[in-house]
Write an enzyme that holds these catalytic residues in place. Structure first.
Site, PDB file in Angstrom:
ATOM      1  N   LEU A  99      31.174  47.377 -21.103  1.00  0.00           N
ATOM      2  CA  LEU A  99      31.218  48.658 -21.810  1.00  0.00           C
ATOM      3  C   LEU A  99      32.581  49.318 -21.746  1.00  0.00           C
ATOM      4  O   LEU A  99      33.025  49.928 -22.712  1.00  0.00           O
ATOM      5  CB  LEU A  99      30.163  49.613 -21.232  1.00  0.00           C
ATOM      6  CG  LEU A  99      28.700  49.190 -21.381  1.00  0.00           C
ATOM      7  CD1 LEU A  99      27.787  50.194 -20.689  1.00  0.00           C
ATOM      8  CD2 LEU A  99      28.330  49.050 -22.851  1.00  0.00           C
ATOM      9  N   LEU A 104      37.773  53.705 -11.325  1.00  0.00           N
ATOM     10  CA  LEU A 104      37.717  52.862 -10.137  1.00  0.00           C
ATOM     11  C   LEU A 104      37.243  51.444 -10.400  1.00  0.00           C
ATOM     12  O   LEU A 104      37.461  50.565  -9.578  1.00  0.00           O
ATOM     13  CB  LEU A 104      36.793  53.505  -9.090  1.00  0.00           C
ATOM     14  CG  LEU A 104      37.180  54.913  -8.623  1.00  0.00           C
ATOM     15  CD1 LEU A 104      36.098  55.485  -7.724  1.00  0.00           C
ATOM     16  CD2 LEU A 104      38.519  54.884  -7.902  1.00  0.00           C
ATOM     17  N   ARG A 106      34.886  48.626 -13.401  1.00  0.00           N
ATOM     18  CA  ARG A 106      34.424  48.288 -14.744  1.00  0.00           C
ATOM     19  C   ARG A 106      32.930  48.570 -14.866  1.00  0.00           C
ATOM     20  O   ARG A 106      32.194  48.511 -13.886  1.00  0.00           O
ATOM     21  CB  ARG A 106      34.719  46.815 -15.046  1.00  0.00           C
ATOM     22  CG  ARG A 106      36.197  46.454 -14.922  1.00  0.00           C
ATOM     23  CD  ARG A 106      36.451  44.992 -15.212  1.00  0.00           C
ATOM     24  NE  ARG A 106      36.309  44.691 -16.632  1.00  0.00           N
ATOM     25  CZ  ARG A 106      36.387  43.457 -17.141  1.00  0.00           C
ATOM     26  NH1 ARG A 106      36.584  42.429 -16.334  1.00  0.00           N
ATOM     27  NH2 ARG A 106      36.264  43.262 -18.425  1.00  0.00           N
ATOM     28  N   VAL A 107      32.514  48.874 -16.092  1.00  0.00           N
ATOM     29  CA  VAL A 107      31.122  49.238 -16.347  1.00  0.00           C
ATOM     30  C   VAL A 107      30.511  48.228 -17.303  1.00  0.00           C
ATOM     31  O   VAL A 107      31.117  47.875 -18.326  1.00  0.00           O
ATOM     32  CB  VAL A 107      31.015  50.661 -16.933  1.00  0.00           C
ATOM     33  CG1 VAL A 107      29.549  51.045 -17.124  1.00  0.00           C
ATOM     34  CG2 VAL A 107      31.715  51.668 -16.032  1.00  0.00           C
ATOM     35  N   ASP A 219      37.287  67.191 -13.417  1.00  0.00           N
ATOM     36  CA  ASP A 219      37.702  66.160 -14.376  1.00  0.00           C
ATOM     37  C   ASP A 219      36.958  66.306 -15.698  1.00  0.00           C
ATOM     38  O   ASP A 219      36.584  65.313 -16.322  1.00  0.00           O
ATOM     39  CB  ASP A 219      37.473  64.768 -13.788  1.00  0.00           C
ATOM     40  CG  ASP A 219      38.382  63.718 -14.442  1.00  0.00           C
ATOM     41  OD1 ASP A 219      39.350  64.105 -15.135  1.00  0.00           O
ATOM     42  OD2 ASP A 219      38.130  62.512 -14.270  1.00  0.00           O
TER      43      ASP A 219
END
Length: 476
Positions: A99, A104, A106-107, A219
């Site tokens: 995705l 931090l 990967r998804v 953020d």
């Protein structure tokens, strides 16, 4: 039933390949958080064969969240029930596609193996071996924050899985991507007032919940606002948060409201109605939980969204979120941020030195939007809207007039380009929303069916009466 002895974590191939198109939901914008990792996780490694299953741990959530009939929890419970040790492991999941890449790691989109009704999850995979000690602390911060959340506009941590040097966080999957990508699909990269009010209201409620827990987000930006399948929002990426003490308060607030009422008067024999204005005092009980004592000197966030006190490095509190909320409103309305310069350094100088914000659009509702943004973008955090009593002060602003905040989750998402919405037909099952044209056809078919049945009953009744009289006549 899955054989736990076959899919060992030590044999899990982390080199992800898929025949599906690799679609990323992470914005291609150059804007990034200042604390962002330079991580280039290749995900082409296999877990060391020296790793034993005992070193793989899982801590699936044991509490049942407010989404009682959520199919995600149903799938989780089914998988843990069939597991030999009652825990989730990486072997239970099948990766579907990549995705995007976060701060931090990967998804990946994934679902549970051997599940009769596969439900999509987002699996955030973090390689701890490539992170510094500071970045690893950010991982732990995000995991801790996620474990505290239970809110419709925030993600649910379904499980945390640690295997070898990988930490995996299993959270909600949002098929509509992020708000930044959605903005880029709109004319001039901006939204009309009504959708802006919708998204801003949901983000405001999410920030209010975080602040009530003593969490300062730090953020906020469109890239971190994901859109669920039903069109509602979900904040993401909590690695830059920090926690502080918060003391909830419940106060009665007095304010004067100007009202008008018609009064009949007689003039020259005629009867006229005139409006008479009068003031009345109202007492409203309000709950507020703002971490007013929160303080940090860390310089983190996205440069275009940084508050002046954060840029100056003099320390900051929860007010940085309300400044970022003002920038967020402006970007949705204008397609850009108000202090953006040619370089990051120029942008930071503009944030500190520029006092005026340019407003050019004059459509309906912009007067209220302009007033709200100006009150949020006050450089002195002591005078900034929201810094004293939190979201309650912002909710009362004219820009949000008419919103019934307790029913915010029931508002219908806006119809905008690129947003594909689905609605829940009943608990645990999701179906595509019915289009107006199809809806009209369904109503016509239903009315036709009822009319046919009504005529059939009438005909049957007449025939029955005829038969009765015919029988009685014969009998007589």
């Amino acid at each position: 039933m899955e054989d736990d002895g076959y899919y060992l974590d030590t044999d899990l191939d982390l080199s992800f390949t898929s025949t599906a198109t690799d679609r990323t939901f992470t914005s291609s914008s150059a804007r990034s958080s200042l604390a962002r990792s330079s991580l280039t996780l290749s995900f082409n490694d296999r877990l060391s064969t020296a790793t034993t299953p005992s070193t793989t741990t899982s801590s699936a959530a044991t509490t049942l969240h407010h989404r009682r009939y959520d199919p995600h929890w149903t799938s989780i419970r089914a998988a843990t029930t069939l597991s030999s040790d009652g825990r989730l492991h990486l072997r239970h999941f099948k990766l579907v596609r990549h995705l995007g890449t976060g701060n931090l790691g990967r998804v990946f989109l994934c679902h549970l193996r051997d599940c009769p009704n596969p439900t999509g999850f987002a699996l955030k995979v973090i390689d701890r071996d490539v992170l510094t000690a500071k970045k690893i602390s950010h991982v732990e911060t995000e995991a801790e924050i996620l474990s505290l959340l239970d809110h419709p506009f925030l993600p649910t941590l379904y499980a945390r899985i640690d295997a070898s040097h990988y930490t995996c966080l299993l959270i909600d999957y949002c098929p509509n991507g992020d708000l930044h990508s959605l903005l880029r699909k709109q004319p001039n990269n901006r939204l009309p007032i009504s959708p802006v009010r919708f998204f801003a209201a949901e983000v405001l409620v999410a920030l209010e919940y975080l602040h009530a827990l003593g969490i300062v987000y730090r953020d906020l930006k469109p890239e971190n606002i994901l859109i669920r399948e039903d069109g509602h929002i979900m904040l993401s990426d909590f690695d830059l948060c920090f926690k502080a003490d918060v003391v909830p308060t419940f106060r009665s607030r007095r304010f004067r409201r100007t009202s008008s009422s018609p009064r009949k008067t007689r003039r020259g024999g005629g009867c006229f109605s005139t409006e008479v204005e009068y003031e009345r005092e109202e007492i409203v009980a309000e709950f507020a939980a703002e971490p007013v004592t929160a303080f940090s000197k860390s310089c983190v966030g996205t440069h275009e969204y940084l508050a002046p006190e954060l840029v100056a490095g003099n320390g900051h509190g929860s007010g940085v979120d309300w400044w970022a909320f003002g920038i967020f409103l402006y970007e949705m309305l204008y397609g850009t941020t108000p202090f953006k310069g040619g370089t990051k350094e120029q942008t930071l100088r503009n944030i500190v030195s520029n006092d005026d914000v340019a407003f050019t659009l004059e459509e309906e509702g912009m007067v209220e939007a302009k007033d709200l943004i100006e009150k949020l973008l006050v450089k002195d955090p002591r005078k900034r809207l929201g810094c004293a009593r939190g979201a309650q002060d912002i909710k009362r602003h004219e820009f949000f007039e008419g919103i019934k905040w307790p029913l915010i989750r029931n508002y219908k998402p806006p119809e905008i380009r690129g947003l594909v919405k689905k609605t829940k037909a009943h608990a645990g099952h999701v179906t595509a929303a019915v289009t107006p044209r199809r809806n009209k056809w369904l109503w016509w078919a239903l009315s036709h069916l009822l009319r046919s049945k009504s005529l059939s009953k009438s005909s049957s009744k007449i025939q029955s009466n005829n038969n009765y009289y015919h029988y009685v006549g014969k009998k007589l």
